[in-house]
Enzyme design. Sequence first.
Site, mmCIF file in Angstrom:
data_model
loop_
_atom_site.group_PDB
_atom_site.id
_atom_site.type_symbol
_atom_site.label_atom_id
_atom_site.label_comp_id
_atom_site.label_asym_id
_atom_site.label_seq_id
_atom_site.Cartn_x
_atom_site.Cartn_y
_atom_site.Cartn_z
ATOM 1 N N HIS A 287 -9.454 101.792 73.196
ATOM 2 C CA HIS A 287 -10.268 101.119 72.799
ATOM 3 C C HIS A 287 -10.777 101.418 71.704
ATOM 4 C CE1 HIS A 287 -11.501 98.962 76.769
ATOM 5 N NE2 HIS A 287 -11.411 97.854 75.935
ATOM 6 N N GLU B 127 -13.830 94.887 73.207
ATOM 7 C CA GLU B 127 -13.296 93.298 73.635
ATOM 8 C C GLU B 127 -13.781 92.386 73.117
ATOM 9 O OE1 GLU B 127 -12.452 92.996 76.916
ATOM 10 O OE2 GLU B 127 -11.135 95.762 77.003
ATOM 11 N N ASP C 90 -5.302 99.667 81.555
ATOM 12 C CA ASP C 90 -6.251 100.039 81.180
ATOM 13 C C ASP C 90 -7.664 98.789 81.872
ATOM 14 O OD1 ASP C 90 -8.724 101.391 79.501
ATOM 15 O OD2 ASP C 90 -8.903 99.087 77.843
ATOM 16 N N SER C 91 -9.109 99.225 81.462
ATOM 17 C CA SER C 91 -10.627 98.630 82.041
ATOM 18 C C SER C 91 -10.259 96.983 80.833
ATOM 19 C CB SER C 91 -11.216 99.310 81.392
ATOM 20 O OG SER C 91 -11.254 99.152 80.491
ATOM 21 N N CYS D 275 -11.089 107.434 73.712
ATOM 22 C CA CYS D 275 -11.536 105.965 75.124
ATOM 23 C C CYS D 275 -10.464 105.606 73.867
ATOM 24 C CB CYS D 275 -12.607 105.624 74.732
ATOM 25 S SG CYS D 275 -12.847 104.001 75.192
ATOM 26 N N CYS E 56 -6.154 104.521 80.105
ATOM 27 C CA CYS E 56 -7.526 104.668 79.623
ATOM 28 C C CYS E 56 -8.894 106.436 80.178
ATOM 29 C CB CYS E 56 -8.537 103.490 80.954
ATOM 30 S SG CYS E 56 -9.887 103.662 81.396
HETATM 31 N N1 DGL Z 1 -10.402 102.416 78.018
HETATM 32 C C1 DGL Z 1 -11.476 102.844 78.202
HETATM 33 C C2 DGL Z 1 -10.667 104.499 77.969
HETATM 34 O O1 DGL Z 1 -10.369 104.825 77.731
HETATM 35 C C3 DGL Z 1 -11.952 102.558 78.163
HETATM 36 C C4 DGL Z 1 -13.312 102.510 78.740
HETATM 37 C C5 DGL Z 1 -14.303 101.158 79.628
HETATM 38 O O2 DGL Z 1 -13.569 100.875 79.717
HETATM 39 O O3 DGL Z 1 -15.536 101.516 79.365
HETATM 40 O O4 DGL Z 1 -11.894 105.327 78.451
#
Ligand code: DGL
Length: 288
Positions: free
Chosen positions: A198, A164, A20-21, A196, A83
């Site tokens: 997150h 985050e 993931d990011s 998302c 992600c």
């Molecule tokens: N967890 C990512 C998603 O599902 C987050 C994206 C981000 O880093 O902006 O889209």
Amino acid sequence: MTGNTQEMPMAQVAPIGIFDSGIGGLSVLQHIRQHLPHEDLLYFADSAYAPYGDKSEAEISTRSLAVTEFLLQSGVKALVVACNTATTAAIKAIRSAYPDLPVIGIEPGLKPAAAQSPSKIVGVLATKATLLSARLLTLQQQISAASGVRFELQACVGLVDQIEKGELRSAQTALLLRRYISPLIKQGADTLVLGCTHYPFVRPLIEEIAGELTTRPVAVIDTGAAVSRQLVKILTENNLLRTSVHAGQVSAFTSGSQSALTTAFASLLQLHPPVSVVATIGQPAGIS
Ligand code: DGL
């Protein structure tokens, strides 16, 4: 990966890569641990480059390919793109670069939301990049045409940063969420899609705020468990499921802060994996 994973000896005991990011993919990892307790997992948080949601498709694709290459070098037998943003921007590129690698992505749960929305108005919370993608537009049009459901899209700029930072219940996070959810409820949405990975970590706050904004019940849709079930199916079909009794181990990597990822694992999942910093993958000069 150059060889066919099905022919690789001991492929079943190889780990599964998840990325993931940042820490959002942990919401998917927790389902994978439940469904596949014998599997070893390698988690990569590309936190130095988070959020992906404000970046261009080309930038997200470059990072996703670099992370995939790193996980393959680390010996993974399958990849979960945990992600939504990376899935919409990069899954095609990943699949064409690594045709032998089983790759599972995650997309906002528009279909399950449409199937269970009595008002036929569904709010979709996601990043800007996900909502602007051609892939989501097509999905939305197909489902609307088939079901008559109207989707109200809401980009949640700044929310990934709050999560985050570990601010799952702070006043600032609540303020942002209220700003994003309120128009959706006003437009009659009775179902909110968490588009998302997150966002499941602020689901209690989302439900609380929705409850303050309307007396009607509001359903919340998260596709993390569905992705994990799809992973089980793909591993089974490819004869890659680890069948031996073994307590699955988690190891983690981050392009950002070691202590931040260690803290996230401990506070969100009560896990304490070894966390290594990997700062040199990809082409840092091309993206900042
Ligand atoms: N967890 C990512 C998603 O599902 C987050 C994206 C981000 O880093 O902006 O889209």
